[in-house]
Motif scaffolding. Structure first.
Motif, PDB file in Angstrom:
ATOM      1  N   LYS A 105      -4.729   9.090   7.791  1.00 18.01           N
ATOM      2  CA  LYS A 105      -5.785   8.804   8.490  1.00 18.01           C
ATOM      3  C   LYS A 105      -6.280   7.395   8.284  1.00 18.01           C
ATOM      4  N   ASN A 106      -6.112   6.241   8.955  1.00 12.05           N
ATOM      5  CA  ASN A 106      -6.746   5.421   8.947  1.00 12.05           C
ATOM      6  C   ASN A 106      -8.396   4.878   8.388  1.00 12.05           C
ATOM      7  N   GLU A 107      -8.530   4.312   7.731  1.00 11.81           N
ATOM      8  CA  GLU A 107      -9.930   4.039   6.843  1.00 11.81           C
ATOM      9  C   GLU A 107     -10.549   3.148   7.406  1.00 11.81           C
ATOM     10  N   TYR A 108     -10.514   2.336   7.607  1.00 11.43           N
ATOM     11  CA  TYR A 108     -11.206   1.420   9.192  1.00 11.43           C
ATOM     12  C   TYR A 108     -11.146   1.746  10.301  1.00 11.43           C
ATOM     13  N   TYR A 109     -10.875   2.510  10.902  1.00 10.77           N
ATOM     14  CA  TYR A 109     -10.053   3.130  12.090  1.00 10.77           C
ATOM     15  C   TYR A 109     -10.037   4.151  13.469  1.00 10.77           C
ATOM     16  N   ASP A 110     -10.906   4.818  14.014  1.00 12.18           N
ATOM     17  CA  ASP A 110      -9.639   5.883  14.116  1.00 12.18           C
ATOM     18  C   ASP A 110      -8.434   5.572  14.668  1.00 12.18           C
ATOM     19  N   CYS A 111      -7.276   5.973  13.300  1.00 10.60           N
ATOM     20  CA  CYS A 111      -5.809   5.312  13.759  1.00 10.60           C
ATOM     21  C   CYS A 111      -5.158   6.285  13.545  1.00 10.60           C
ATOM     22  N   ASP A 112      -3.823   6.781  13.269  1.00 17.13           N
ATOM     23  CA  ASP A 112      -3.139   7.533  12.439  1.00 17.13           C
ATOM     24  C   ASP A 112      -2.070   5.896  11.948  1.00 17.13           C
ATOM     25  N   ILE A 113      -1.513   6.287  10.507  1.00 15.67           N
ATOM     26  CA  ILE A 113      -0.706   5.380   9.979  1.00 15.67           C
ATOM     27  C   ILE A 113       0.390   5.961   9.369  1.00 15.67           C
ATOM     28  N   THR A 114       1.767   5.505   9.902  1.00 17.42           N
ATOM     29  CA  THR A 114       2.521   6.505   8.767  1.00 17.42           C
ATOM     30  C   THR A 114       3.106   5.424   8.168  1.00 17.42           C
ATOM     31  N   VAL A 115       3.868   5.341   6.727  1.00 19.36           N
ATOM     32  CA  VAL A 115       4.030   4.215   5.943  1.00 19.36           C
ATOM     33  C   VAL A 115       5.060   5.130   5.492  1.00 19.36           C
ATOM     34  N   THR A 116       6.253   4.733   6.008  1.00 22.63           N
ATOM     35  CA  THR A 116       7.930   5.268   5.572  1.00 22.63           C
ATOM     36  C   THR A 116       8.051   3.892   4.091  1.00 22.63           C
ATOM     37  N   ASP A 117       9.145   4.720   3.263  1.00 23.62           N
ATOM     38  CA  ASP A 117      10.192   3.537   2.520  1.00 23.62           C
ATOM     39  C   ASP A 117       9.735   2.452   2.112  1.00 23.62           C
ATOM     40  N   GLY A 118       8.674   2.708   1.270  1.00 19.84           N
ATOM     41  CA  GLY A 118       7.375   1.768   0.469  1.00 19.84           C
ATOM     42  C   GLY A 118       8.335   1.694  -1.085  1.00 19.84           C
ATOM     43  N   LYS A 119       8.221   0.184  -1.664  1.00 20.11           N
ATOM     44  CA  LYS A 119       8.931   0.273  -2.536  1.00 20.11           C
ATOM     45  C   LYS A 119       8.653  -1.464  -3.629  1.00 20.11           C
ATOM     46  N   VAL A 120       8.137  -0.916  -4.937  1.00 16.74           N
ATOM     47  CA  VAL A 120       7.928  -2.226  -5.459  1.00 16.74           C
ATOM     48  C   VAL A 120       9.442  -2.171  -6.431  1.00 16.74           C
ATOM     49  N   THR A 121       9.454  -3.626  -6.284  1.00 10.87           N
ATOM     50  CA  THR A 121      11.541  -3.979  -7.354  1.00 10.87           C
ATOM     51  C   THR A 121      10.781  -4.674  -8.354  1.00 10.87           C
ATOM     52  N   PHE A 122      10.938  -4.447  -9.464  1.00 10.28           N
ATOM     53  CA  PHE A 122      10.264  -5.672 -10.381  1.00 10.28           C
ATOM     54  C   PHE A 122      11.393  -6.637 -10.718  1.00 10.28           C
ATOM     55  N   GLY A 123      10.780  -8.004 -10.569  1.00  9.83           N
ATOM     56  CA  GLY A 123      11.568  -8.871 -10.434  1.00  9.83           C
ATOM     57  C   GLY A 123      12.416  -9.559  -8.711  1.00  9.83           C
ATOM     58  N   GLY A 124      12.893  -8.466  -7.846  1.00  7.86           N
ATOM     59  CA  GLY A 124      12.863  -8.501  -6.632  1.00  7.86           C
ATOM     60  C   GLY A 124      12.947  -9.761  -5.650  1.00  7.86           C
ATOM     61  N   ALA A 125      12.177 -10.360  -6.258  1.00  7.53           N
ATOM     62  CA  ALA A 125      11.912 -11.399  -5.390  1.00  7.53           C
ATOM     63  C   ALA A 125      11.564 -12.967  -5.570  1.00  7.53           C
ATOM     64  N   VAL A 126      11.359 -14.209  -5.077  1.00  8.56           N
ATOM     65  CA  VAL A 126      10.926 -14.973  -5.720  1.00  8.56           C
ATOM     66  C   VAL A 126       9.652 -16.207  -4.846  1.00  8.56           C
ATOM     67  N   THR A 127       9.064 -16.365  -5.613  1.00  4.93           N
ATOM     68  CA  THR A 127       7.920 -16.804  -5.039  1.00  4.93           C
ATOM     69  C   THR A 127       8.112 -18.615  -4.293  1.00  4.93           C
ATOM     70  N   PRO A 128       7.279 -19.070  -3.505  1.00 10.59           N
ATOM     71  CA  PRO A 128       7.565 -20.220  -2.794  1.00 10.59           C
ATOM     72  C   PRO A 128       8.293 -21.753  -3.993  1.00 10.59           C
ATOM     73  N   SER A 129       7.440 -21.484  -4.751  1.00  7.95           N
ATOM     74  CA  SER A 129       7.570 -22.148  -5.874  1.00  7.95           C
ATOM     75  C   SER A 129       8.940 -21.513  -6.569  1.00  7.95           C
TER      76      SER A 129
END
Length: 165
Positions: A105-129
């Motif tokens: 359930k979405n808490e902002y308004y009446d809608c269902d949300i499906t979140v899949t394959d979420g992950k965090v990878t330490f050091g896996g990205a490079v910032t614009p700088s």
């Protein structure tokens, strides 16, 4: 008299030093998944991927612990910058993953949300700088999306530097 003044100052010093002892503040159970993320939203229409398909550029999303602090769920929140998304999703701290095939359930308004394959990878990205940062990614679908698109949300942990925003 001088002896009593010195003794009083010594006692005050002892009280002050003992009152300033440092206590370790415990972290929340989801600290490794929690953060502010500069993300881009790609639109997936069947086999076609439209990079930044909504034309928003980089936007701020946040992930944070629930009140339960049980290490089994986090909040995912776009702060109203995309689809008014605020949803509680299951997570697995050791593998740094989150999401579920089951809509939530979405808490902002009446809608269902499906979140899949979420992950965090330490050091896996490079910032614009050009600095290394943690990578954030997940796929999201919305029950009220008339086009039925899937959205790939991906980016890096916010550094706070102006050059990275």
């Amino acid at each position: 008299m001088k002896k009593y003044i010195n003794l009083t100052l010594l006692l005050i010093g002892i009280v002050l030093f003992s009152a300033c002892s440092k206590e370790d503040i415990p972290m929340t159970s989801t600290v490794d998944l929690a953060g502010e993320w500069m993300v881009t939203v790609d639109v997936i229409d069947g086999d076609q991927v439209y990079e930044d398909g909504c034309g928003l550029g980089q936007i701020l999303w946040i992930t944070y612990n629930t009140n339960a602090d049980n290490g089994k769920e986090i909040w995912l929140d776009d702060l109203g910058s995309f689809w008014d998304t605020k949803v509680k999703v299951p997570c697995d701290i050791p593998s740094l993953t989150f999401g579920s095939q089951t809509p939530a359930k979405n808490e902002y308004y009446d809608c269902d949300i499906t979140v899949t394959d979420g992950k965090v990878t330490f050091g896996g990205a490079v910032t614009p700088s050009g600095m290394p940062a943690d990578k954030f990614e997940c796929y999201i679908t919305y029950s009220d999306d008339e086009d039925g698109y899937k959205y790939y949300v991906h980016g890096y942990r916010r550094s706070g530097f102006v050059a990275d925003e």
